[in-house]
Scaffold this motif. Structure first.
Motif, PDB file in Angstrom:
ATOM      1  N   ARG A 124      23.921  61.200  18.599  1.00 22.20           N
ATOM      2  CA  ARG A 124      22.814  61.473  19.501  1.00 22.20           C
ATOM      3  C   ARG A 124      23.178  62.561  20.498  1.00 22.20           C
ATOM      4  NH1 ARG A 124      19.818  57.829  24.194  1.00 22.20           N
ATOM      5  NH2 ARG A 124      18.155  59.359  24.537  1.00 22.20           N
ATOM      6  N   ASP A 125      22.294  63.533  20.671  1.00 17.68           N
ATOM      7  CA  ASP A 125      22.443  64.590  21.661  1.00 17.68           C
ATOM      8  C   ASP A 125      21.854  64.092  22.980  1.00 17.68           C
ATOM      9  OD1 ASP A 125      22.481  66.869  23.208  1.00 17.68           O
ATOM     10  OD2 ASP A 125      21.363  68.117  21.790  1.00 17.68           O
ATOM     11  N   ALA A 144      21.165  65.821  25.634  1.00 17.55           N
ATOM     12  CA  ALA A 144      20.481  66.866  26.401  1.00 17.55           C
ATOM     13  C   ALA A 144      19.225  66.279  27.041  1.00 17.55           C
ATOM     14  CB  ALA A 144      20.113  68.034  25.495  1.00 17.55           C
TER      15      ALA A 144
END
Length: 318
Positions: free
Chosen positions: A217-218, A220
């Motif tokens: 999972r990113d 951001a």
């Protein structure tokens, strides 16, 4: 990694008040928060009722639940309530999610086994996102099931008017234990712990980043938040007395040195030094919760006008 901007929110303690909220909106404060229990031991409000008041009585700030005890609620009903509030407020809602458990009678009264509160919360978060995604939706889980239903948020009459944001309001996860950190890493849009030291916060950041990385999972756009009980006064001794009276008995008569690690108190200079340690640990959005029984607006004003300008993001971040 946490971002390069520090912002402040405030908790509307003890209850949302129209004049108090108007005064806070004139400060450099970007969010206002309240939570609540279903069956509290005293005559205090419930989370969604308080959210409705705060969205109606504010114009500019984000409005957040800190926290909504999600396992106590039918998720389809709460999905509709939150969608309507987000739509009516022009997309200003943020939902802090917690599992609760300190008042067992709440769970007994609504027919939810206390031991199921964690997995029910996980499933409910999936349901909220599914229903907020738009169009017909189905779900068949361990606790809830529905087929081909569609949630339609209320549409305010003005055109062009405010609407619920695509995908619904952010869900930020509260707690202090590793299970809550895992929930934030997999399901949350942010992390909102409380009553933790800067050192413990730094450990939570590492845990969430490692868990998210392992899941691919990113993070951001993930919000690194902190619900911070504190008192700020010109008289530092008064501030420390505030915290001792407000939190000491509620959390087991903890000694002052322990309270100071998790609930900063003192003059603006003294509290800024403590909050800088949280910034260094990764916090970027503080929710200032006045740990005081009176003059709570003064605590928020000093935080926003005199503590916030003293804080800086470490040079290595950015």
């Amino acid at each position: 990694m946490p971002g390069d901007r520090i912002i402040f929110g405030a908790a509307a303690i003890p209850e949302p008040d129209r004049d108090w909220l108007a005064a806070v909106e004139r400060l450099p404060v970007e969010s206002i928060w309240q939570g609540g229990h279903v069956l509290p031991p005293g005559p205090t409000g419930e989370a969604i009722t308080r959210l409705a008041l705060m969205t109606a009585w504010t114009e500019r700030v984000r409005v957040g639940a800190a926290v909504l005890l999600l396992p106590l609620y039918p998720p389809v009903v709460v999905a509709k309530q939150l969608a309507d509030l987000d739509s009516r407020s022009g997309g200003r809602l943020t939902v802090g999610v917690g599992v609760g458990g300190e008042f067992r009678h709440e769970f007994d009264a609504v027919g939810v086994p206390l031991a199921e509160r964690g997995p029910r919360t996980d499933e409910a978060m999936w349901i909220l996102r599914t229903l907020w995604g738009g169009g017909p939706a189905s779900h068949h889980g361990a606790f809830f099931s529905f087929e081909d239903v569609e949630l339609r948020p209320v549409c305010p009459p003005a055109e062009p008017g405010p609407r619920m944001r695509p995908g619904g309001p952010p869900l930020v996860v509260s707690g202090r234990r590793e299970r809550a950190m895992r929930r934030a890493a997999h399901l949350g849009d942010g992390w909102l712990p409380y009553l933790v030291s800067p050192e413990a916060y730094a450990r939570s950041v590492r845990t969430i980043e490692e868990e998210a990385g392992a899941a691919g999972r990113d993070l951001a756009g993930f919000e690194w938040m902190m619900y911070l009980y504190c008192s700020i006064r010109r008289d530092g001794d008064r501030a420390r007395d505030d915290v001792a009276r407000f939190l000491g008995s509620a959390y087991g008569d903890k000694p002052r040195d322990m309270l100071d690690r998790i609930a900063p108190a003192g003059t603006p200079d003294q509290v800024a030094a403590r909050l800088q340690a949280y910034v260094d640990a990764g916090v970027r959005h503080f929710v200032i919760s006045p740990a005081a029984h009176d003059d709570t607006l003064e605590v928020v004003r000093l935080a926003a006008e005199e503590v916030l300008p003293r804080l800086s993001v470490p040079a290595s971040v950015g």
